[in-house]
Design an enzyme around this catalytic site. Structure first.
Site, short mmCIF file in Angstrom:
data_model
loop_
_atom_site.label_atom_id
_atom_site.label_comp_id
_atom_site.label_asym_id
_atom_site.label_seq_id
_atom_site.Cartn_x
_atom_site.Cartn_y
_atom_site.Cartn_z
N ARG A 185 -9.60 0.19 -11.89
CA ARG A 185 -8.52 -0.75 -11.56
C ARG A 185 -8.98 -2.19 -11.82
O ARG A 185 -8.15 -3.06 -12.09
CB ARG A 185 -8.14 -0.62 -10.08
CG ARG A 185 -7.47 0.68 -9.72
CD ARG A 185 -7.03 0.67 -8.28
NE ARG A 185 -6.44 -0.63 -8.00
CZ ARG A 185 -6.49 -1.24 -6.82
NH1 ARG A 185 -7.10 -0.67 -5.81
NH2 ARG A 185 -5.93 -2.42 -6.65
N ILE A 195 -12.49 -10.10 6.80
CA ILE A 195 -11.15 -10.08 6.19
C ILE A 195 -10.47 -8.73 6.40
O ILE A 195 -9.29 -8.66 6.73
CB ILE A 195 -11.24 -10.40 4.66
CG1 ILE A 195 -11.98 -11.72 4.43
CG2 ILE A 195 -9.85 -10.44 4.03
CD1 ILE A 195 -11.30 -12.96 4.99
N CYS A 207 -4.01 0.68 3.19
CA CYS A 207 -4.80 1.32 2.15
C CYS A 207 -6.16 1.60 2.75
O CYS A 207 -6.40 1.31 3.91
CB CYS A 207 -4.89 0.45 0.91
SG CYS A 207 -5.87 -1.00 1.17
N ARG A 249 -3.44 -3.85 6.37
CA ARG A 249 -2.80 -4.81 5.46
C ARG A 249 -1.29 -4.98 5.71
O ARG A 249 -0.47 -4.62 4.87
CB ARG A 249 -3.08 -4.40 4.01
CG ARG A 249 -4.57 -4.30 3.73
CD ARG A 249 -4.88 -3.95 2.31
NE ARG A 249 -4.95 -5.12 1.45
CZ ARG A 249 -5.31 -5.07 0.17
NH1 ARG A 249 -5.64 -3.93 -0.37
NH2 ARG A 249 -5.34 -6.15 -0.57
N PRO A 250 -0.94 -5.56 6.85
CA PRO A 250 0.48 -5.78 7.12
C PRO A 250 1.08 -6.87 6.21
O PRO A 250 0.36 -7.53 5.46
CB PRO A 250 0.49 -6.25 8.59
CG PRO A 250 -0.88 -6.73 8.86
CD PRO A 250 -1.81 -6.04 7.91
N ASP A 293 3.57 -9.15 7.53
CA ASP A 293 4.34 -10.03 8.42
C ASP A 293 4.35 -11.50 7.96
O ASP A 293 5.35 -12.20 8.14
CB ASP A 293 3.78 -9.95 9.85
CG ASP A 293 2.32 -10.35 9.92
OD1 ASP A 293 1.49 -9.68 9.28
OD2 ASP A 293 2.01 -11.37 10.57
N ARG A 347 -0.95 -2.72 -4.45
CA ARG A 347 -0.35 -3.68 -3.53
C ARG A 347 0.23 -4.91 -4.21
O ARG A 347 1.25 -5.46 -3.78
CB ARG A 347 -1.43 -4.12 -2.57
CG ARG A 347 -1.01 -4.07 -1.16
CD ARG A 347 -2.03 -4.70 -0.28
NE ARG A 347 -1.39 -5.70 0.54
CZ ARG A 347 -0.64 -5.43 1.58
NH1 ARG A 347 -0.43 -4.18 1.95
NH2 ARG A 347 -0.07 -6.39 2.27
N LYS A 354 -8.31 -10.16 -12.76
CA LYS A 354 -7.24 -9.23 -12.38
C LYS A 354 -6.35 -9.86 -11.31
O LYS A 354 -5.13 -9.79 -11.38
CB LYS A 354 -7.88 -7.94 -11.84
CG LYS A 354 -6.93 -7.03 -11.09
CD LYS A 354 -7.63 -5.81 -10.54
CE LYS A 354 -8.17 -5.95 -9.14
NZ LYS A 354 -7.14 -6.02 -8.09
N ASN A 355 -6.98 -10.50 -10.33
CA ASN A 355 -6.21 -11.03 -9.20
C ASN A 355 -5.43 -12.29 -9.54
O ASN A 355 -4.67 -12.78 -8.72
CB ASN A 355 -7.15 -11.31 -8.01
CG ASN A 355 -7.64 -10.01 -7.38
OD1 ASN A 355 -7.22 -8.93 -7.78
ND2 ASN A 355 -8.51 -10.12 -6.40
N ASP A 359 -14.40 -9.29 -1.57
CA ASP A 359 -14.48 -8.38 -2.72
C ASP A 359 -15.91 -8.24 -3.27
O ASP A 359 -16.18 -7.33 -4.04
CB ASP A 359 -13.54 -8.85 -3.84
CG ASP A 359 -12.08 -8.62 -3.47
OD1 ASP A 359 -11.81 -7.94 -2.46
OD2 ASP A 359 -11.20 -9.13 -4.19
C1 UD1 Z 1 -6.01 -10.38 -2.25
C2 UD1 Z 1 -6.82 -9.72 -3.34
C3 UD1 Z 1 -7.93 -8.85 -2.76
C4 UD1 Z 1 -8.78 -9.67 -1.79
C5 UD1 Z 1 -7.90 -10.36 -0.77
C6 UD1 Z 1 -8.68 -11.30 0.14
C7 UD1 Z 1 -5.32 -9.41 -5.20
C8 UD1 Z 1 -4.58 -8.46 -6.07
N1 UD1 Z 1 -5.96 -8.89 -4.16
O1 UD1 Z 1 -5.38 -9.34 -1.51
O2 UD1 Z 1 -8.72 -8.37 -3.83
O3 UD1 Z 1 -9.66 -8.80 -1.13
O4 UD1 Z 1 -6.88 -11.14 -1.42
O5 UD1 Z 1 -9.37 -12.23 -0.62
O6 UD1 Z 1 -5.37 -10.59 -5.45
N2 UD1 Z 1 -2.61 -10.07 6.32
C9 UD1 Z 1 -1.77 -9.95 7.42
N3 UD1 Z 1 -0.43 -10.12 7.23
C10 UD1 Z 1 0.11 -10.42 6.00
C11 UD1 Z 1 -0.76 -10.55 4.89
C12 UD1 Z 1 -2.12 -10.38 5.08
O7 UD1 Z 1 -2.22 -9.69 8.53
O8 UD1 Z 1 1.33 -10.56 5.91
C13 UD1 Z 1 -4.06 -9.89 6.49
C14 UD1 Z 1 -4.61 -8.71 5.66
O9 UD1 Z 1 -4.42 -7.47 6.32
C15 UD1 Z 1 -6.08 -9.10 5.53
C16 UD1 Z 1 -6.01 -10.64 5.44
O10 UD1 Z 1 -4.74 -11.01 5.97
O11 UD1 Z 1 -6.75 -8.72 6.70
C17 UD1 Z 1 -6.16 -11.21 4.06
O12 UD1 Z 1 -5.28 -10.51 3.21
P1 UD1 Z 1 -4.65 -11.17 1.90
O13 UD1 Z 1 -5.33 -12.46 1.61
O14 UD1 Z 1 -3.17 -11.18 2.05
O15 UD1 Z 1 -5.05 -10.10 0.80
P2 UD1 Z 1 -4.22 -9.69 -0.49
O16 UD1 Z 1 -3.47 -10.87 -0.98
O17 UD1 Z 1 -3.47 -8.44 -0.24
#
Ligand code: UD1
Length: 420
Positions: free
Chosen positions: A397, A326, A116, A121-122, A124, A92, A22-23, A304
């Protein structure tokens, strides 16, 4: 509302197939926006998240055809650069159209996904990357408005983000000059997105390392790609075999993608055998033993798989600890597991202490998120008596037709309709 009614106690036996992750499928669908030629993604399941991503892309003008286990997307007439709240708020990953839209068309207006259940999950890191590539990024009425033109740049992520890596790569592939991402994600799904993009004519180096270099090209073309296998589904079913002392063949399963989980299983005397077609998981001699786990970015223990492994350790002979690094709020399955007889304490600093118990008992429990819901299904598979796992729309999902696939392995499971 639908729920799973599960009567526990039957060892899983037989073959279960795992398809594309899925990811990986979700960012690849967004990548179809980068060319006017057709992109065909093979080896996929029609999960509810795939459906939402399809609806969002169709709202932008992408033509989509579904085949058996495949999908074709063609973005030859994009007239709308606005990704609406109704889609992005549901999932997301739909936010990831931001990078390809601004990269190819120089403009995007995408609803902010917000937080969520599992954390704030920002976004930035996404914005900082686009800004270093020359984009203007503004927030207006809950939407991020990004405008180009973009140029190649050195981009350093303040922390590793899978989504920001996908998004920045997709923004950079059609951008003049060279973009280098430092502290990039190394997940197999990122590698597979890069494989697809390179098939489409992109020039990307460094897949699977934390430094990814993208040299912009003028145009991308169509491609057909078979999506990498879903490692979290594989891990979940392997855990199910261990918990129920079953013996299953996970068709398409790849042990090398689930090493942190297979290490725990092997410590519990589960026998794993890789073949060309998939992964045998023999849990007939399983002895559940306690351990300490810290979630981390790939190749560390995946967040996950944290909730599913919690269920396994809930029945281990001793005390285990899991630290979640995470997400700040990913233990919502814990109170529900405790209602089934587990003895798990949430400690400060994003850690849980799991005091292993001898058995779990069936109960009515509620899923709060995708993987937390799967943890409850796993608990129900071994619990005494019957459980009702509610709010399975979370689980659906990421797990395709779970009731059919687990039934085929001997589980007593039904998908039932509840009125509330
Ligand atoms: C993806 C996966 C999710 C998995 C996650 C971490 C998909 C659809 N989802 O989510 O299943 O749990 O990777 O392996 O592929 N963060 C910030 N700022 C940002 C972006 C992220 O602070 O701009 C933080 C997030 O809040 C979190 C961490 O970074 O604490 C990792 O998040 P991220 O790797 O971005 O997760 P996703 O890509 O959303």
């Amino acid at each position: 509302m639908y729920a799973f009614k599960i009567t526990g106690g039957t060892p899983l036996n037989g073959t279960i197939e795992v398809k594309g992750a899925k990811n990986a499928v979700l960012p690849m669908m967004a990548a179809a926006l980068l060319t006017d030629e057709p992109i065909t993604l093979e080896n996929i399941s029609y999960l509810s998240d795939v459906k939402i991503q399809s609806q969002l892309l169709e709202s932008l003008g992408v033509k989509i055809t579904h085949h058996d286990n495949a999908i074709t997307l063609q973005a030859d007439n994009i007239t709308n650069y606005r990704a609406a709240y109704e889609f992005v708020s549901k999932m997301r990953a739909s936010f990831w159209v931001l990078g390809p839209l601004v990269g190819r068309f120089g403009q995007a207006s995408v609803s902010l996904p917000g937080g969520c259940a599992i954390g704030a999950r920002p976004s930035d890191i996404y914005f900082a990357a686009l800004e270093s590539m020359g984009a203007s990024v503004d927030i207006e009425n809950g939407y991020v408005i990004a405008k180009g033109p973009l140029h190649g740049a050195d981009v350093s992520f303040r922390r590793i983000s899978v989504g920001a890596t996908h998004n920045t790569i997709m923004a950079a592939v059609l951008t003049k000059g060279t973009t280098t991402i430092y502290n990039a994600a190394r997940e197999p799904e990122v590698v597979d997105l890069i494989n697809l993009l390179n098939k489409m004519g992109a020039k990307i180096e460094g897949a699977g390392t934390n430094k990814i270099t993208i040299t912009g090209v003028e145009k991308l073309h169509g491609a057909t790609h078979s999506v990498v296998t879903d490692r979290i589904e594989t891990a979940s079913f392997a855990i199910a075999a261990a918990l129920t002392k079953g013996n299953i063949f996970i068709k398409g399963g790849q042990q090398n993608l689930i090493e942190p989980i297979s290490n725990v299983l092997q410590m519990c005397d589960v026998k794993l055998t890789q073949t060309d077609e998939g992964l045998w998981v023999n849990g007939q001699n399983t002895v559940l033993r306690p351990t300490t786990i810290t979630t981390a970015e790939y190749p560390g223990f995946p967040t996950d798989a944290q909730s599913p492994i919690t269920t396994l350790l809930a029945l281990a002979d001793g005390m285990s600890f899991i630290e979640e690094r995470i997400y700040e709020n990913r233990f919502m399955h814990v109170p529900e597991l405790n209602r089934m007889g587990a003895n798990i304490i949430v400690l400060p600093n994003d850690t849980i202490c799991i005091n292993g118990v001898n058995k779990l008992s069936g109960a009515t429990v509620m899923s709060s998120d995708l993987r937390g819901g799967m943890a409850l299904v796993l608990a129900a598979l071994v619990a005494d008596g019957t459980s009702i796992v509610k709010r399975i729309y979370h689980i659906e999902r990421g797990y395709y037709k779970l009731e059919e696939r687990l039934s085929a392995l001997g589980t007593q499971i039904e998908r039932i309709h509840l009125d509330d």
